[in-house]
Design an enzyme around this catalytic site. Structure first.
Site, PDB file in Angstrom:
ATOM      1  N   HIS A 141       0.857  -1.191   0.000  1.00  0.00           N
ATOM      2  CA  HIS A 141       0.000   0.000   0.000  1.00  0.00           C
ATOM      3  C   HIS A 141       0.887   1.233   0.000  1.00  0.00           C
ATOM      4  O   HIS A 141       1.935   1.251   0.637  1.00  0.00           O
ATOM      5  CB  HIS A 141      -0.885  -0.001   1.247  1.00  0.00           C
ATOM      6  CG  HIS A 141      -1.774   1.194   1.340  1.00  0.00           C
ATOM      7  ND1 HIS A 141      -2.965   1.288   0.649  1.00  0.00           N
ATOM      8  CD2 HIS A 141      -1.641   2.359   2.020  1.00  0.00           C
ATOM      9  CE1 HIS A 141      -3.530   2.451   0.910  1.00  0.00           C
ATOM     10  NE2 HIS A 141      -2.743   3.125   1.731  1.00  0.00           N
ATOM     11  N   ASP A 170     -14.989   2.141   7.123  1.00  0.00           N
ATOM     12  CA  ASP A 170     -13.954   3.043   6.615  1.00  0.00           C
ATOM     13  C   ASP A 170     -14.480   3.864   5.441  1.00  0.00           C
ATOM     14  O   ASP A 170     -14.188   5.049   5.309  1.00  0.00           O
ATOM     15  CB  ASP A 170     -12.709   2.255   6.199  1.00  0.00           C
ATOM     16  CG  ASP A 170     -11.674   3.175   5.575  1.00  0.00           C
ATOM     17  OD1 ASP A 170     -11.190   4.075   6.278  1.00  0.00           O
ATOM     18  OD2 ASP A 170     -11.377   3.031   4.375  1.00  0.00           O
ATOM     19  N   ARG A 215     -14.489  12.269   6.783  1.00  0.00           N
ATOM     20  CA  ARG A 215     -13.244  12.976   7.115  1.00  0.00           C
ATOM     21  C   ARG A 215     -12.834  13.921   5.995  1.00  0.00           C
ATOM     22  O   ARG A 215     -12.306  15.008   6.233  1.00  0.00           O
ATOM     23  CB  ARG A 215     -12.120  11.962   7.375  1.00  0.00           C
ATOM     24  CG  ARG A 215     -12.280  11.217   8.697  1.00  0.00           C
ATOM     25  CD  ARG A 215     -11.399   9.991   8.723  1.00  0.00           C
ATOM     26  NE  ARG A 215     -10.006  10.308   8.506  1.00  0.00           N
ATOM     27  CZ  ARG A 215      -9.114   9.470   7.956  1.00  0.00           C
ATOM     28  NH1 ARG A 215      -9.476   8.265   7.555  1.00  0.00           N
ATOM     29  NH2 ARG A 215      -7.871   9.837   7.792  1.00  0.00           N
ATOM     30  N   SER A 250      -7.622   3.462   9.108  1.00  0.00           N
ATOM     31  CA  SER A 250      -8.225   3.426   7.770  1.00  0.00           C
ATOM     32  C   SER A 250      -7.390   2.576   6.810  1.00  0.00           C
ATOM     33  O   SER A 250      -7.917   1.744   6.068  1.00  0.00           O
ATOM     34  CB  SER A 250      -8.345   4.865   7.255  1.00  0.00           C
ATOM     35  OG  SER A 250      -8.621   4.893   5.889  1.00  0.00           O
ATOM     36  N   LYS A 286      -8.263  -2.036   5.900  1.00  0.00           N
ATOM     37  CA  LYS A 286      -8.429  -2.547   4.523  1.00  0.00           C
ATOM     38  C   LYS A 286      -7.358  -3.581   4.190  1.00  0.00           C
ATOM     39  O   LYS A 286      -7.627  -4.589   3.533  1.00  0.00           O
ATOM     40  CB  LYS A 286      -8.375  -1.380   3.528  1.00  0.00           C
ATOM     41  CG  LYS A 286      -9.622  -0.511   3.596  1.00  0.00           C
ATOM     42  CD  LYS A 286      -9.525   0.716   2.722  1.00  0.00           C
ATOM     43  CE  LYS A 286      -8.583   1.733   3.261  1.00  0.00           C
ATOM     44  NZ  LYS A 286      -8.788   3.115   2.934  1.00  0.00           N
TER      45      LYS A 286
END
Ligand code: URA
Length: 442
Positions: free
Chosen positions: A82, A161, A168, A183, A187
């Site tokens: 990620h 999320d 947000r 967050s 995932k």
């Protein structure tokens, strides 16, 4: 429990318990807690923060708000990667085939781009026919057979999320460490990989603008990830200028293909080798960093990584001819060179600005409903530290029309800061953060 009491507790600097966090996230996901109360809570968290226990519990509560992918049907070690988001970030396109060619499988879920950052799915759609809409069993079969797959994220994964991130985004509470950690990690945990490598960007084009904040985020991510029973490594990297030279969907695919052919050796390859090394070592495919790096270099020089990429494009319905013949990818009709207004040394390239130039050309989305033009974007000829003569090319703009190209060229030139003194480049890879401690299993 009452949400008002929890907001007040956090507002006054208290720590929320596991039960309180689970009640809050469950209620918010189901619609029992309204957006206005959750907004107040997000703002209280933004100012008061959360300790490690709270951050871990928030992550796990968000993970448990939806489905998880069970990768146990796939043999061997499965890894995931990620990035906290950047301009010109085509890392997955290079890293996944390199790692898969070395025997570690990559099961990756990706998103579309929004604003000045591009999305992996949009880039891959440069191959005619390519699809990331896959059923879970087809995804698993492909990871097992080809070594990697990249699919679009489903709505059933971490719905908490999805809702909270959207909130947000419109309440100025994105840049909160515990909210970012929970967050990102919920995932990644839901996607099921054993090894998770995180590219934490640092600099003007990133959420974390200072090294101190970026390393703080990297520490928190690895600690919570380890506590959830996964092997998590975070690499802190520079995002003061775009990654690589190309920004724009098909242009970035072309650059990724050049990297897979071994013809590109800049910051992008540096990053892919560093992330890949962590994956191979943590995944047990290499005994140390030196062996891992040699395996990855060999995947490039032997052509195995490029071949793996072609296999992947075919498996997801795409026309793989363009993997070997990139001129078949979408091309913009107008290409305009951008000359340097003065000579000197490139001091800075405003990463977000370059992303916005590509977006305005049509390469990105201003809102979720927009479609993207795969062909347009920019290619930088000069990066930070490079010497440039007045009138020499800073880069190229690829546009639909002459007028769009002219405007984009002006905007791209304005993203460059050129000074008279030589510039020393800061190291691109700022550090690798691992957390040795292991805890409960998610
Ligand atoms: N990426 C995410 O998925 N979540 C954040 O909060 C920030 C970056």
């Amino acid at each position: 429990m009452r949400m008002t009491d929890l907001i007040q507790k956090k507002r006054d600097g208290g720590a929320l318990t596991r039960e309180e966090i689970r009640w809050m996230i469950g209620g918010y996901t189901q619609g029992d807690i309204p957006d206005y109360q959750m907004s107040a809570m997000a703002m209280a968290i933004y100012f008061r923060g959360m300790d490690m226990d709270e951050t871990y519990e928030l992550t796990m509560a968000m993970l448990d708000s939806g489905d998880r992918i069970d990768l146990s049907a796939v043999s061997g070690i499965k890894a995931d990667k990620h990035s906290t988001g950047g301009v010109g970030d085509k890392t997955s396109l290079v890293l996944c085939p390199m790692v898969a060619a070395c025997g570690v499988k990559m099961a990756k879920l990706s998103g579309r781009g929004l604003g000045h950052t591009g999305g992996t799915i949009d880039k891959l759609e440069s191959f005619p026919g390519f699809s990331t809409a896959m059923e879970e069993d087809a995804f698993l079969r492909q990871v097992d057979r080809v070594g990697f797959a990249i699919a679009g994220q489903t709505a059933q994964l971490c719905p908490a999320d999805k809702k909270l991130y959207a909130l947000r985004d419109v309440t100025a509470t994105v840049a909160s460490m515990p909210l970012i950690v929970s967050s990102i990690l919920c995932k990644k945990l839901a996607a099921g990989a054993d090894v998770i490598v995180l590219d934490v960007k640092c600099g003007s084009g990133a959420f974390m603008q200072t090294e101190q904040d970026a390393f703080g985020l990297a520490q928190a991510l690895t600690q919570v990830g380890r506590r959830a029973g996964r092997k998590v490594v975070a690499v802190v990297t520079d995002m003061d200028e775009p990654l690589g030279n190309a920004v724009g969907n098909a242009l970035e695919v072309k650059e990724a293909l050049a990297a897979l052919r071994g013809e590109y050796r800049g910051d992008l390859m540096d990053l892919c080798l560093t992330l890949g090394t962590q994956i191979l070592r943590e995944g047990g495919a290499a005994k140390d960093d030196a062996e891992a790096r040699a395996m990855l270099e060999n995947a490039i020089s032997s052509g195995a990584a490029l071949e793996k990429f072609a296999q992947f494009v075919r498996a997801q319905g795409g026309d793989a001819a363009a993997v070997y013949e990139p001129s078949l990818l979408p091309e913009a009709p107008v290409k305009l060179e951008v000359p340097a207004p003065v000579g000197g040394y490139v001091k800075r390239i405003h990463a977000e600005g370059v992303g916005l130039v590509s977006m305005r050309l049509g390469g990105g989305r201003a809102s979720k409903e927009d479609s993207v033009d795969l062909a347009v974007g920019v290619v930088l000829a000069k990066k930070v530290g490079d010497a440039v003569a007045a009138g020499e090319s800073l880069g190229w703009v690829h546009a639909r029309t002459a007028e769009a190209a002219r405007q984009a060229a002006e905007q791209l030139a304005a993203c460059y800061e050129i000074g008279p003194e030589p510039v020393e480049r800061a190291p691109f890879i700022k550090g690798v953060v691992r957390c040795a401690q292991e805890g409960a299993t998610a």
